[in-house]
Design an enzyme around this catalytic site. Structure first.
Site, mmCIF file in Angstrom:
data_model
loop_
_atom_site.group_PDB
_atom_site.id
_atom_site.type_symbol
_atom_site.label_atom_id
_atom_site.label_comp_id
_atom_site.label_asym_id
_atom_site.label_seq_id
_atom_site.Cartn_x
_atom_site.Cartn_y
_atom_site.Cartn_z
ATOM 1 N N ARG A 1 -2.876 8.306 -11.922
ATOM 2 C CA ARG A 1 -1.879 7.286 -12.264
ATOM 3 C C ARG A 1 -2.369 6.300 -13.314
ATOM 4 N NH1 ARG A 1 2.075 5.618 -7.463
ATOM 5 N NH2 ARG A 1 2.285 7.608 -6.395
ATOM 6 N N CYS B 1 8.384 -1.611 -0.643
ATOM 7 C CA CYS B 1 8.234 -1.564 -2.100
ATOM 8 C C CYS B 1 9.123 -2.617 -2.754
ATOM 9 C CB CYS B 1 8.600 -0.189 -2.634
ATOM 10 S SG CYS B 1 7.686 1.178 -1.872
ATOM 11 N N THR C 1 3.284 4.073 0.850
ATOM 12 C CA THR C 1 4.340 4.195 1.855
ATOM 13 C C THR C 1 4.916 5.602 1.924
ATOM 14 O OG1 THR C 1 6.087 3.613 0.288
ATOM 15 C CG2 THR C 1 5.010 1.787 1.473
ATOM 16 N N SER D 1 4.158 -3.055 -17.768
ATOM 17 C CA SER D 1 3.179 -1.989 -17.585
ATOM 18 C C SER D 1 2.042 -2.434 -16.668
ATOM 19 C CB SER D 1 2.621 -1.557 -18.944
ATOM 20 O OG SER D 1 1.550 -0.661 -18.799
ATOM 21 N N CYS E 1 12.830 1.761 -0.801
ATOM 22 C CA CYS E 1 11.805 1.454 0.198
ATOM 23 C C CYS E 1 11.760 -0.054 0.399
ATOM 24 C CB CYS E 1 10.451 1.976 -0.286
ATOM 25 S SG CYS E 1 9.013 1.340 0.588
ATOM 26 N N ARG F 1 0.851 -1.184 0.000
ATOM 27 C CA ARG F 1 0.000 0.000 0.000
ATOM 28 C C ARG F 1 0.888 1.236 0.000
ATOM 29 N NH1 ARG F 1 -2.623 -0.721 6.078
ATOM 30 N NH2 ARG F 1 -0.729 -0.381 7.299
ATOM 31 N N TRP G 1 11.821 2.740 -12.324
ATOM 32 C CA TRP G 1 10.901 2.434 -13.422
ATOM 33 C C TRP G 1 11.425 2.934 -14.764
ATOM 34 C CZ3 TRP G 1 7.691 -1.262 -12.956
ATOM 35 C CH2 TRP G 1 7.108 -1.557 -11.720
ATOM 36 N N HIS H 1 3.303 -2.550 -13.086
ATOM 37 C CA HIS H 1 3.426 -1.175 -12.593
ATOM 38 C C HIS H 1 2.059 -0.589 -12.251
ATOM 39 C CE1 HIS H 1 5.624 2.938 -13.327
ATOM 40 N NE2 HIS H 1 5.165 2.821 -12.104
#
Length: 525
Positions: free
Chosen positions: A347, A447, A226, A315, A444, A224, A237, A318
């Site tokens: 997004r 992540c 962060t 994609s 992170c 979720r 990315w 992501h």
């Protein structure tokens, strides 16, 4: 006297008003009259065409002549992609929530069928991933970034993972005290370097029994929001897309409309979320104004299928990660975790292909589980906990039956089938393994955990589809090489994409509530 009688016929007397005017072609032969009328018609046609062209150019000269951007007030029908996204967020005339329609490109199933399948498996997957076998995973979180010098780690509370005490992990999963594979053939020699992957692997596979990494409870470390964003997140990315997607790169930007920080831009200025309009008729133009096509950036249409699939996998992953962030976003004002529609629009809604690629990944994972079904059904899920073991024994067959009911959804035999197939397959494998390595550069911890876990899950699916024939998953499975963490990652990743499809429906309902509230607030005519 004769002349005086003829004068009134030529003069301006009453005889003139009753007489027919002389014809200009009266003295011409018939063939001349036909040519005259033909040329007259041609001249009129040329003048009319010139007038129409002048009016057309005056109406929209930049677009017609290619001299500049489209005039702001020029009418334009929304593109199919934008129409698709508008469908996703809207209801139709107070009836059921409007579903995206048509086939998921490069597959054999449609959006409606995928959403129906997700409704059947979501609950089963949700219960499965809460069992001890599927919630316990060992991940090597502290590999150094080999590509660039990182800016350091995120030490915010929500970036940090909570490790699991190894005593809570079944002994059969743990690394032995002394691993003979650590040492060379001669006593006292330096440890041998373990291979990151086998020839069949599409991702870096960290064997849980090798001793590397930390044990984690995935339920206690959910994916979720962060707060990790900015240049470091974008660099990961950007490197994945630009260096590993075979030139099939999307439009990327560092503002709230792209994939970067949703709160602070790289120049330090606050970037508010983009909220959708209240009026339904304004939704498609709103999305059109944000979409990639409007910026003149579109994906190539002539790329090979294998490269297109690779890009869609990245994609879709992501987009799924971003959807989870938006679905569980921390609201500092209310001090609560809650869905953020503006985040989702910024997004995902502004880039409809990202949303479609989430469906594609769900299809790919579905096909892999269909192919692996006999192997998954026979796998040993023993943890020593009677309740959990019984739950897995009951849930796995139900999940597999639901997945098999979907029928044919994807045909992996279409990939790497031409004369260039073997070479492209090697490129595909190495590029996806490289994605696994780039994720080590994420600052992170949480992540990095979810990025690496889902890359491993998709890698396991690609391995099943492209490294083994169907017959390998029947019989005694002697040719198969899947680690326990690959099975955990595969089912966990399937659940993560299932959550994303659920979130799409949730955001669709949230948008409809906005429209409904706006209508209720309007004065009665």
């Amino acid at each position: 006297m004769a002349r005086k009688r003829q004068l009134p016929a030529r003069g301006r007397g009453r005889a003139r008003t009753r007489a027919s005017p002389p014809s200009p072609d009266a003295d011409r032969p018939p063939a001349g009259r036909k040519r005259h009328w033909l040329w007259t018609v041609v001249r009129i046609g040329v003048l009319a065409a010139a007038a129409a062209a002048t009016a057309y150019l005056a109406r929209d000269p930049p677009r017609v002549l290619g001299l500049g951007p489209r005039a702001p007030d020029a009418a334009k029908a929304p593109s199919p992609n934008v129409g698709f996204m508008a469908q996703v967020l809207q209801k139709s005339r107070g009836q059921n929530i409007c579903k995206p329609e048509g086939y998921v490109s490069d597959t054999y199933t449609d959006f409606d069928g995928i959403e129906a399948l997700n409704h059947r498996v979501a609950g089963l997957l949700g219960r499965l991933v809460h069992t001890k076998f599927f919630r316990t995973l060992k991940v090597d979180l502290y590999k150094p970034c080999r590509f660039w010098r990182t800016e350091g780690s995120c030490f915010q509370r929500d970036c940090i993972v909570q490790p699991l005490d190894e005593s809570q992990v079944p002994a059969a999963w743990r690394a032995p005290t002394t691993d003979r594979n650590d040492f060379g053939p001669f006593l006292g020699s330096l440890p041998q370097r373990r291979l990151e992957h086998s020839a069949q692997d599409f991702s870096v596979v960290n064997d849980e029994r090798s001793g590397d990494g930390v044990w984690l409870d995935l339920v206690h470390n959910p994916e979720r929001f962060t707060g990790y964003a900015g240049a470091g997140a974008n660099a990961v990315w950007m490197s994945i897309y630009q260096d590993n997607c075979f030139g099939v790169a999307p439009f990327l930007q560092d503002t709230a409309g792209g994939w970067g920080s949703q709160l602070v831009n790289l120049d330090g200025k606050t970037m508010p979320f983009v909220l959708p309009p209240h009026k339904r008729r304004e939704l498609a133009p709103f999305l059109e104004s944000l979409a990639e096509e409007e910026r003149g950036v579109t994906l190539p249409t002539d790329v090979p299928l294998e490269y297109r699939v690779f890009y869609r996998v990245i994609s879709g992953l992501h987009a799924s990660v971003s959807t989870h962030i938006c679905a569980e976003y921390f609201n500092a004002t209310t001090d609560r975790w809650e869905p953020n529609l503006g985040c989702f629009i910024s997004r995902i809604g502004a880039f409809p292909d990202r949303l479609q690629n989430m469906y594609f990944n769900f299809v790919l994972l579905t096909r892999a589980i269909q192919k692996m079904a006999p192997y998954i059904a026979a796998y040993d899920y023993t943890t020593g906990g009677a309740g959990d073991d019984l739950a897995v024994k009951r849930l796995v067959p139900k999940m597999l039956r639901a997945v098999q009911r979907a029928g044919p959804v994807f045909d992996e035999r279409e990939l790497f089938s031409g004369p260039l197939g073997p070479a492209r397959k090697l490129e595909f494998k190495e590029s996806f393994r490289n994605v696994s390595r780039i994720l080590d550069c994420t600052g992170c911890e949480k992540c990095r955990l979810w990025g690496k876990t889902q890359a491993l899950g998709i890698g396991a699916a690609l391995k099943a589809l492209l490294s083994y024939p169907d017959r390998a998953f029947r019989g005694h499975f002697t040719t198969l090489d899947f680690k326990r963490n690959e099975i955990v990652a595969l089912i966990t990743t399937y659940y993560q994409f299932s959550r994303s499809l659920d979130a799409i429906e949730m955001f669709r309902g949230m948008y409809q509530d906005i429209v409904t509230d706006w209508r209720a607030a309007q004065p009665t005519p």
